[in-house]
Design a protein around this motif. Sequence first.
Motif, PDB file in Angstrom:
ATOM      1  N   GLY A  84       0.890  -1.269  -0.032  1.00 40.58           N
ATOM      2  CA  GLY A  84       0.083   0.054  -0.091  1.00 40.58           C
ATOM      3  C   GLY A  84       0.720   1.298  -0.168  1.00 40.58           C
ATOM      4  O   GLY A  84       0.250   2.405   0.093  1.00 40.58           O
ATOM      5  N   LEU A  85       2.275   1.042  -0.154  1.00 42.09           N
ATOM      6  CA  LEU A  85       2.947   2.196  -0.328  1.00 42.09           C
ATOM      7  C   LEU A  85       3.352   2.866  -1.749  1.00 42.09           C
ATOM      8  O   LEU A  85       2.904   2.360  -2.775  1.00 42.09           O
ATOM      9  N   PRO A  86       3.674   3.987  -1.846  1.00 42.17           N
ATOM     10  CA  PRO A  86       3.628   4.625  -2.998  1.00 42.17           C
ATOM     11  C   PRO A  86       4.828   4.110  -4.167  1.00 42.17           C
ATOM     12  O   PRO A  86       5.806   3.792  -3.069  1.00 42.17           O
ATOM     13  N   CYS A  87       4.529   3.666  -5.171  1.00 40.81           N
ATOM     14  CA  CYS A  87       5.774   3.459  -6.173  1.00 40.81           C
ATOM     15  C   CYS A  87       6.543   4.606  -6.541  1.00 40.81           C
ATOM     16  O   CYS A  87       6.456   5.806  -6.326  1.00 40.81           O
ATOM     17  N   LEU A  88       7.799   4.201  -7.108  1.00 38.45           N
ATOM     18  CA  LEU A  88       8.801   5.380  -7.569  1.00 38.45           C
ATOM     19  C   LEU A  88       8.790   5.481  -9.005  1.00 38.45           C
ATOM     20  O   LEU A  88       8.525   4.615  -9.668  1.00 38.45           O
ATOM     21  N   LEU A 116      15.307  -4.973 -15.960  1.00 37.15           N
ATOM     22  CA  LEU A 116      13.815  -4.644 -16.457  1.00 37.15           C
ATOM     23  C   LEU A 116      13.059  -4.857 -15.480  1.00 37.15           C
ATOM     24  O   LEU A 116      11.619  -5.252 -15.683  1.00 37.15           O
ATOM     25  N   VAL A 117      13.350  -5.007 -14.219  1.00 40.05           N
ATOM     26  CA  VAL A 117      12.501  -5.111 -13.076  1.00 40.05           C
ATOM     27  C   VAL A 117      11.372  -4.057 -13.038  1.00 40.05           C
ATOM     28  O   VAL A 117      12.100  -2.852 -13.009  1.00 40.05           O
ATOM     29  N   ARG A 118      10.238  -4.294 -12.988  1.00 40.52           N
ATOM     30  CA  ARG A 118       9.772  -2.946 -12.855  1.00 40.52           C
ATOM     31  C   ARG A 118       9.389  -2.214 -11.498  1.00 40.52           C
ATOM     32  O   ARG A 118       9.248  -2.736 -10.532  1.00 40.52           O
ATOM     33  N   PHE A 119       9.338  -0.841 -11.725  1.00 43.62           N
ATOM     34  CA  PHE A 119       9.231   0.254 -10.534  1.00 43.62           C
ATOM     35  C   PHE A 119       8.034   0.480 -10.026  1.00 43.62           C
ATOM     36  O   PHE A 119       7.846   1.105  -9.125  1.00 43.62           O
ATOM     37  N   ASP A 120       7.172   0.565 -11.210  1.00 42.03           N
ATOM     38  CA  ASP A 120       5.654   1.390 -11.092  1.00 42.03           C
ATOM     39  C   ASP A 120       4.723   0.703 -11.634  1.00 42.03           C
ATOM     40  O   ASP A 120       5.032  -0.318 -12.608  1.00 42.03           O
ATOM     41  N   GLU A 121       3.404   0.865 -11.772  1.00 43.93           N
ATOM     42  CA  GLU A 121       2.456   0.391 -12.428  1.00 43.93           C
ATOM     43  C   GLU A 121       2.408   0.529 -13.925  1.00 43.93           C
ATOM     44  O   GLU A 121       1.860  -0.263 -14.684  1.00 43.93           O
ATOM     45  N   ASP A 122       3.214   1.630 -14.483  1.00 40.93           N
ATOM     46  CA  ASP A 122       3.132   1.962 -15.813  1.00 40.93           C
ATOM     47  C   ASP A 122       4.390   0.830 -16.610  1.00 40.93           C
ATOM     48  O   ASP A 122       4.703   1.160 -17.712  1.00 40.93           O
ATOM     49  N   GLY A 123       5.092   0.165 -15.721  1.00 45.01           N
ATOM     50  CA  GLY A 123       6.052  -0.510 -16.234  1.00 45.01           C
ATOM     51  C   GLY A 123       7.338  -0.007 -16.426  1.00 45.01           C
ATOM     52  O   GLY A 123       8.169  -0.515 -17.111  1.00 45.01           O
ATOM     53  N   HIS A 124       7.759   1.253 -15.737  1.00 44.86           N
ATOM     54  CA  HIS A 124       9.078   1.921 -15.646  1.00 44.86           C
ATOM     55  C   HIS A 124       9.961   0.894 -15.231  1.00 44.86           C
ATOM     56  O   HIS A 124       9.759   0.283 -14.016  1.00 44.86           O
ATOM     57  N   THR A 125      11.399   1.182 -15.439  1.00 42.70           N
ATOM     58  CA  THR A 125      12.380   0.391 -15.015  1.00 42.70           C
ATOM     59  C   THR A 125      13.649   1.243 -14.777  1.00 42.70           C
ATOM     60  O   THR A 125      13.373   2.392 -14.718  1.00 42.70           O
ATOM     61  N   LEU A 126      14.428   0.464 -14.080  1.00 44.09           N
ATOM     62  CA  LEU A 126      15.784   1.381 -13.752  1.00 44.09           C
ATOM     63  C   LEU A 126      16.505   1.947 -15.349  1.00 44.09           C
ATOM     64  O   LEU A 126      16.922   2.760 -15.115  1.00 44.09           O
TER      65      LEU A 126
END
Length: 248
Positions: A84-88, A116-126
């Motif tokens: 339940g915490l915000p994504c980066l 390519l591990v996802r950081f947020d719900e939009d699929g953004h990565t490192l």
Amino acid sequence: MSVLFVSGTGTEIGKTVVTSAIAAAAVAAGRSVAVLKPAQTGVGPDEPGDAAEAVRLAGPSVTALELARYPEPLAPDTAARRSGLPCLSPAEIAEAAARLASDHDLVLVEGAGGLLVRFDEDGHTLADAARLLSAPVLVVAPAGLGTLNSTTLTAEALRARALSPLGVVVGSWPAEPDLASRCNLADLPGSSGIPLLGAVPEGSGALSPDRFRAAAPGWLAPALDGTWTAGPFLTRWAPPPLAGALPG
């Protein structure tokens, strides 16, 4: 090079120890260093994370910054949703790295797992954060079977995103390497198209901080403020050609 992203071909391959070694070598070379861990997963609120481990090994002069912490040992996007915490976002990561770069000679941004591990719900990565800064990416890879494929795929993913793969470092070089590990030393640059920039011995993270700092430059190439060179290492470890094998 003021910001360097450190990614891996997977998890548990020595990424934090390699990041710590780069930090230690840079400090020994007289550079000011910061380690940024955008998302720390699987660590409790009062437990030291990867950035703190880099400070422990590389020295107290290293600045550590963690942007988000999630309790479960999962990909950052999944861990954030479950907690339940915000994504980066990539912008948050890039902005934090840029701020650190304003008063440090070198900022090391350590990713979570593979590129390519996802950081947020939009699929953004490192990779998206690295692209915002046009920063190079160092690939940390294991020594044994499968590493040619995973390292080459990571290098291709970087190039497809107009990113520069700086090189590859073997994250945990075995004390008694098997044939696959020894062959991979010679084959990795040709397969991935990126140079071999070092090999960190297995178990290095268990060394005392003083011993770690003294040894770290010897594990890394001059591009990473070290003294390691591929030629002698390959001469020692790479297997000789098979008798009767045709050249080329």
